[in-house]
Design an enzyme around this catalytic site. Structure first.
Site, PDB file in Angstrom:
ATOM      1  N   ASP A   1      29.058  49.520  47.996  1.00 15.99           N
ATOM      2  CA  ASP A   1      29.483  48.168  48.377  1.00 15.99           C
ATOM      3  C   ASP A   1      30.981  48.140  48.692  1.00 15.99           C
ATOM      4  O   ASP A   1      31.636  47.114  48.523  1.00 15.99           O
ATOM      5  CB  ASP A   1      29.124  47.098  47.323  1.00 15.99           C
ATOM      6  CG  ASP A   1      28.758  45.759  47.964  1.00 15.99           C
ATOM      7  OD1 ASP A   1      28.979  45.592  49.183  1.00 15.99           O
ATOM      8  OD2 ASP A   1      28.258  44.876  47.248  1.00 15.99           O
TER       9      ASP A   1
ATOM     10  N   PHE B   1      36.774  35.382  47.947  1.00 16.89           N
ATOM     11  CA  PHE B   1      35.877  35.855  46.880  1.00 16.89           C
ATOM     12  C   PHE B   1      36.663  36.508  45.739  1.00 16.89           C
ATOM     13  O   PHE B   1      36.191  36.551  44.606  1.00 16.89           O
ATOM     14  CB  PHE B   1      34.862  36.862  47.428  1.00 16.89           C
ATOM     15  CG  PHE B   1      33.835  36.240  48.325  1.00 16.89           C
ATOM     16  CD1 PHE B   1      32.759  35.538  47.788  1.00 16.89           C
ATOM     17  CD2 PHE B   1      33.938  36.338  49.697  1.00 16.89           C
ATOM     18  CE1 PHE B   1      31.813  34.952  48.610  1.00 16.89           C
ATOM     19  CE2 PHE B   1      32.995  35.762  50.534  1.00 16.89           C
ATOM     20  CZ  PHE B   1      31.929  35.074  49.988  1.00 16.89           C
TER      21      PHE B   1
ATOM     22  N   GLU C   1      25.343  50.581  51.750  1.00 20.52           N
ATOM     23  CA  GLU C   1      25.856  49.204  51.788  1.00 20.52           C
ATOM     24  C   GLU C   1      27.365  49.326  51.782  1.00 20.52           C
ATOM     25  O   GLU C   1      28.030  49.219  50.752  1.00 20.52           O
ATOM     26  CB  GLU C   1      25.357  48.349  50.619  1.00 20.52           C
ATOM     27  CG  GLU C   1      25.778  46.877  50.827  1.00 20.52           C
ATOM     28  CD  GLU C   1      25.379  45.926  49.729  1.00 20.52           C
ATOM     29  OE1 GLU C   1      24.301  46.108  49.122  1.00 20.52           O
ATOM     30  OE2 GLU C   1      26.153  44.986  49.466  1.00 20.52           O
TER      31      GLU C   1
HETATM   32  C1  GRE Z   1      29.535  41.806  49.919  1.00 25.22           C
HETATM   33  O1  GRE Z   1      28.966  42.760  49.429  1.00 25.22           O
HETATM   34  O2  GRE Z   1      29.293  41.437  51.060  1.00 25.22           O
HETATM   35  C2  GRE Z   1      30.560  41.052  49.128  1.00 25.22           C
HETATM   36  C3  GRE Z   1      31.226  39.988  49.732  1.00 25.22           C
HETATM   37  C4  GRE Z   1      32.185  39.303  49.019  1.00 25.22           C
HETATM   38  C5  GRE Z   1      32.491  39.668  47.724  1.00 25.22           C
HETATM   39  C6  GRE Z   1      31.832  40.708  47.125  1.00 25.22           C
HETATM   40  C7  GRE Z   1      30.861  41.405  47.812  1.00 25.22           C
HETATM   41  O3  GRE Z   1      30.908  39.623  50.995  1.00 25.22           O
HETATM   42  O4  GRE Z   1      30.208  42.434  47.228  1.00 25.22           O
HETATM   43 ZN    ZN Z   2      27.644  44.137  50.331  1.00 24.53          ZN
END
Ligand code: GRE
Ligand code: ZN
Length: 325
Positions: free
Chosen positions: A287, A23, A8
């Site tokens: 992530d 965000f 991811e």
């Molecule tokens: C993601 O994993 O896609 C994501 C966002 C925005 C903030 C945090 C995040 O798109 O983990």
């Molecule tokens: Zn993500």
């Protein structure tokens, strides 16, 4: 641990970059923007520093799923896929890719998945929850009957499908009114995605396609903790059938789902997931760029699990599922 694989791991193209704004604090935007647009430099350096052999790359969110015009959505998905294919070709030993798909047009999305897997060598797809299709206020979830052909092709191609979070639309966010801090990765992403995954389990999708494999991030968006209770409540409800699927939810969870550690670097949550779904169905992820590679890797490399399980979760399960060996 050396040789970790993460799946991811996001990037953006110019057309989708703005979707990742808002965000995090505004002062962090220049950093996040440069992380999202980079593939070969900062990203590779982070991987080298923290024992990641490979990232399987995917587009940011909601991106394609938030483009209500189906033709525009398909056009940008194709551009993102062609872009990442060129980047993967520079370092196929370090990068692979998941396809972005315009689910607004199920047949077009099916063709694009086939093109990405068969012509570009992609390892699967990643879709950011429901799609706004035609009407910007619409929310089309993946259990909809229009996706029957798509899922059949996904099973036929034998590639996994990553169900990634997005925020609910304002029209479906009443519960968060006055509490905007609950939106996004803090809470709403997980809630939205867990319900979506339950819809897939309950709709009969996995009776029709028993070999289909769906991946959830964030150690399962809370489902390892909650799914026994869903099944237990259903078991003593008087009037079956409770939903179209034949089996308990937990049956599909254990047979048709994989989880990743993305953005959830907490050992009790990992152990809960291991007890519920097993170490053979959990895979390391960071992530990036929303989380730091060092935070993910320093935690994972030293968390209190067996070395055999660390090897499976850090590397071997991904090698097997994505046929990378
Ligand atoms: C993601 O994993 O896609 C994501 C966002 C925005 C903030 C945090 C995040 O798109 O983990
Ligand atoms: Zn993500």
């Amino acid at each position: 641990m050396q040789g970790k694989i993460g799946l991811e791991e996001h990037f953006a193209i110019r057309e989708t970059l703005q979707d990742s704004k808002g965000f995090l604090a505004d002062r962090t935007w220049p950093e996040l923007e440069s992380r999202l647009l980079d593939i070969q430099e900062r990203r590779l350096a982070e991987m080298d520093r923290h024992g990641m052999q490979m990232m399987i790359l995917s587009l940011n969110a909601p991106a394609i799923q938030g483009i209500a015009d189906p033709r525009k959505a398909a056009d940008i998905a194709r551009r993102a896929n062609d872009f990442v294919a060129r980047e993967v070709a520079k370092r196929p030993d370090r990068f692979q890719a998941l396809a972005a798909l315009a689910m607004q047009d199920p047949e077009g999305a099916t063709h694009e998945l086939v093109r990405c897997v068969k012509e570009l060598g992609f390892r699967g797809a990643l879709v950011n929850g429901f799609s706004q299709a035609g009407d910007p206020n619409s929310m089309v979830y993946l259990d909809d009957a229009r996706y029957r052909g798509f899922w059949a092709e996904c099973e036929r191609l034998d590639v996994p499908f990553y169900l990634h979070p997005r925020n609910p639309l304002p029209s479906a966010s009443q519960i968060y009114e006055g509490h905007p801090w609950l939106l996004g990765p803090t809470w709403a992403f997980g809630q939205e995605t867990a319900v979506h995954a339950l819809r897939l389990m309950a709709c009969g999708l996995f009776d029709r396609h028993p070999r289909l494999q769906v991946i959830l991030g964030h150690l399962g968006e809370g489902l390892p903790f909650s799914i026994w209770r869903c099944d237990n409540r259903n078991a003593w409800t008087k009037a079956p059938p409770r939903y179209p699927a034949k089996e308990k939810l937990g049956f599909y969870f254990q047979r048709n789902f994989y989880l990743t550690t993305s953005g959830n670097f907490h050992t009790p949550s990992l152990v809960c997931a291991m007890l519920e779904i097993g170490a053979d169905r959990i895979m390391f992820s960071t992530d990036w760029p929303f989380e730091n590679v060092d935070h993910a890797a320093l935690w994972f490399d030293s968390c209190a699990i067996s070395e055999a399980d660390r090897q499976k979760i850090g590397r071997d399960n991904a090698l097997r599922l994505f046929k990378l060996a």
